[in-house]
Design an enzyme around this catalytic site. Structure first.
Site, PDB file in Angstrom:
ATOM      1  N   HIS A  10      46.016   2.009  57.477  1.00 66.69           N
ATOM      2  CA  HIS A  10      47.469   1.965  57.491  1.00 66.69           C
ATOM      3  C   HIS A  10      48.008   3.360  57.810  1.00 66.69           C
ATOM      4  CE1 HIS A  10      51.503   0.999  56.268  1.00 66.69           C
ATOM      5  NE2 HIS A  10      51.157  -0.235  56.034  1.00 66.69           N
ATOM      6  N   SER A  28      55.945   1.523  53.029  1.00 67.59           N
ATOM      7  CA  SER A  28      56.148   0.354  53.891  1.00 67.59           C
ATOM      8  C   SER A  28      56.220   0.752  55.365  1.00 67.59           C
ATOM      9  CB  SER A  28      57.437  -0.358  53.493  1.00 67.59           C
ATOM     10  OG  SER A  28      57.802  -1.244  54.522  1.00 67.59           O
ATOM     11  N   ARG A  81      49.168  -0.708  63.908  1.00 61.91           N
ATOM     12  CA  ARG A  81      48.655   0.207  62.896  1.00 61.91           C
ATOM     13  C   ARG A  81      47.435   0.990  63.359  1.00 61.91           C
ATOM     14  NH1 ARG A  81      49.369  -3.819  57.669  1.00 61.91           N
ATOM     15  NH2 ARG A  81      51.609  -3.536  57.555  1.00 61.91           N
ATOM     16  N   HIS A 173      43.620   0.390  54.114  1.00 63.29           N
ATOM     17  CA  HIS A 173      44.590  -0.506  53.509  1.00 63.29           C
ATOM     18  C   HIS A 173      44.003  -1.884  53.228  1.00 63.29           C
ATOM     19  CE1 HIS A 173      48.157  -2.618  52.603  1.00 63.29           C
ATOM     20  NE2 HIS A 173      48.329  -3.185  53.767  1.00 63.29           N
ATOM     21  N   GLU A 197      43.179 -13.647  50.745  1.00 66.60           N
ATOM     22  CA  GLU A 197      42.577 -12.383  51.155  1.00 66.60           C
ATOM     23  C   GLU A 197      41.077 -12.337  50.906  1.00 66.60           C
ATOM     24  OE1 GLU A 197      44.562  -8.829  50.065  1.00 66.60           O
ATOM     25  OE2 GLU A 197      46.539  -9.728  50.061  1.00 66.60           O
ATOM     26  N   LEU A 213      49.981 -12.503  53.123  1.00 66.69           N
ATOM     27  CA  LEU A 213      50.817 -13.472  52.419  1.00 66.69           C
ATOM     28  C   LEU A 213      50.793 -14.811  53.158  1.00 66.69           C
ATOM     29  CD1 LEU A 213      52.866 -13.763  50.100  1.00 66.69           C
ATOM     30  CD2 LEU A 213      54.645 -13.115  51.711  1.00 66.69           C
TER      31      LEU A 213
END
Lengths: 408, 123
Positions: A10, A28, A81, A173, A197, A213
């Site tokens: 990340h 974020s 990313r 991350h 996950e 999510l």
């Protein structure tokens, strides 16, 4: 375990401040909507900032390199990313990093503050607003959008990001890989399903923001309710499993033996020490950029560390009490095996793909070079203490064709 | 500042029915960028190296999200900062040389027992 080498780094984490840190804090990604990433153009300026003789504010516009905007004009600061992370590493490797460790780049909101300030002044009919007023209004907008993140940054670093540009650096991350599951989300242990996950199934080699999510919802709402029922329908007439039965007893004895062994070593180094050493090896040899030589070396180092762990770890406390150190030691024992598997998988994959970048496989411009002819497969690994076994599952695309992404 | 000296008064209790007491530890070399939990990690590493029992405390995300780090610090749940979990409380908010009192939250699972220990009741 499948695809363990695909690791998402990340780009917007708060940089390392010391050895004692338990983890780095993720900021974020939304910050890159308005923040501009830059480093000084001159190594002298970067060195002066690192030594505390200058701050980012003193570097004139002409001496700043907004390297994402320069290298990727179409996407600028919003490149994915892995691309943003590797570009930050490249800048810092060139001696342009801006924190005392040399591992940080700026994320600057100055331009956004001015832009939002002007626009708000306009909407308030303040056509003659001076620079200070525009800044005040702009800071207000930034506060509405990112106030909680700015506050978090200030809590951790003690620096005010409304004044000083934020410092960020990539950190690990997410792992796209996970437990191997079949199409019904069942692992290789019958009756053990893994969703969200924990499994490897949805993200491939990369993952978009918030899609963990999505995976939790998709697996939990749309897949599992149908597949687990099919499994259970076969089990419903089976008699209750006896917890005194031989299978239970055998597993209990195995777990107890492992605990007794780890408590009995009584060595000199804490589980935490081993965990940190393992983390350093992983970051160094299986991090943002990997190569075959490093991966082989990393695997050897983990092997040695594992041997040392099983002969020299010290776990304080007793077995029959709340003992977080025992729990940690058992986890670190697992991590030592998982870490080796990640090295091995990264070594097997002789291409750059998503969260896996091999230095040997890059284009002339330093972009990832995929090799779909040889590596379009899922790597499912079966653990073996000496040499884990690779099972390749071919990826077949029927309705779409494989493309190479470009952010130029 | 990277060499704060602290005196930590920590409530130690062997289990639900054991008698607990405050134990005082001196800790040097605390960096003011450390979070409260990282400061306890450093103390624990020291205790483990001395083959003493480290301080058991709950923690999980260490990002200020989960709220698992349930410590009472100087009499306040999660410490004196408003809207801040203990993992996001940094040592720059304490003074060099300060004495800090650390206790667990009161709960049925681990009741704070200052009197003599007693036998478990049959439930």
């Amino acid at each position: 375990m499948a695809n363990p080498c695909f690791t998402q780094i990340h780009p917007t984490c708060i940089p390392v401040s010391g050895e004692y840190q338990s983890k780095l804090t993720l900021m974020s990604e939304s910050l890159r909507n308005d923040g501009r990433v830059w480093v000084p153009k001159k190594q002298d300026d970067a060195a002066a900032i690192r030594e505390g003789k200058k701050t980012g504010l003193e570097i004139p516009e002409a001496d700043r390199d907004y390297y994402l905007e320069r290298r990727y004009p179409a996407f600028g600061n919003l490149v994915p990313r892995d691309v943003a992370s590797r570009a930050a590493k490249t800048a810092c490797d060139e001696g342009l990093g801006v924190s005392p460790t040399g591992l940080a780049v700026y994320l600057d909101f100055d331009a956004a503050i001015e832009r939002y300030g002007k626009s708000r002044a306009h909407s308030l009919n303040e056509y003659n607003a001076d620079d200070m007023r525009i800044r005040e209004l702009g800071v207000g907008v930034i506060e509405e959008k990112y106030g909680n993140l700015f506050e978090m940054y200030e809590k951790i670093t003690g620096e005010d990001p409304y004044v000083m540009p934020m410092k960020i650096y990539p950190a690990v991350h997410y792992t796209m890989g996970g437990l191997w599951v079949d199409y019904n989300l069942q692992t290789n242990i019958p009756g053990l399903f893994a969703i969200g996950e924990a499994n490897f199934s949805d993200h491939g080699a990369n993952r978009l923001g918030a899609s963990a999510l999505m995976q939790g919802l998709a697996d939990g709402y749309f897949v599992l309710p149908y597949t687990i029922g099919t499994f259970l329908s076969q089990e419903i007439r089976n008699p209750k499993v006896d917890p005194e039965g031989p299978a239970f007893k055998e597993q209990e004895a195995r777990s107890q033996a492992r605990i007794d062994k780890i408590m009995g070593i009584n060595g000199t180094k804490s589980a935490e020490t081993f965990h940190r050493e393992l983390g350093k090896i992983m970051w160094e040899y299986c991090g943002m950029a990997r190569n075959a030589e490093g991966l082989q070396k990393g695997r050897r180092m983990i092997r040695e560390l594992r041997e040392e762990f099983w002969s020299n770890v010290y776990v304080p406390g007793r077995i029959k009490e709340y003992n977080p150190e025992l729990e940690k030691a058992l986890r670190v024992a697992d991590f030592l095996e998982l870490g080796e598997l990640m090295m091995l998988d990264a070594l097997d994959r002789n291409e750059s793909c998503g969260g896996h970048f091999r230095e040997e496989y890059q284009s002339e411009e330093g972009e990832a070079l995929r090799r779909d002819d040889e590596y379009a497969y899922v790597s499912a690994w079966e653990w073996d203490d000496k040499d884990p076994i690779l099972h390749k599952e071919e990826l077949i695309f029927e309705n779409v064709e494989l493309k190479t992404r470009s952010y130029k | 500042m990277d060499n704060m000296k602290l005196k930590l008064k920590v409530w130690r209790q062997g289990g639900k029915y054991a008698k607990g007491q405050f134990v005082t530890y001196d800790l040097d070399g605390v960096n003011d960028h450390m979070s409260f939990l990282e400061m306890l990690d450093v103390l624990n590493e020291k205790l483990i190296n001395l083959k003493e029992d480290p301080i058991a405390f709950e923690h999980d995300c260490r990002e200020g999200i989960c709220g698992t780090c349930s410590l009472v610090i100087n009499g306040y749940a999660h410490g004196p900062m408003q809207q801040t979990t203990a993992c996001q409380l940094h040592m720059r908010h304490f003074r060099d040389g300060e004495t800090i009192t650390i206790e667990p939250w009161r709960s049925r699972a681990l009741s704070h027992r200052e009197g003599p220990g007693r036998q478990p009741r049959c439930l």
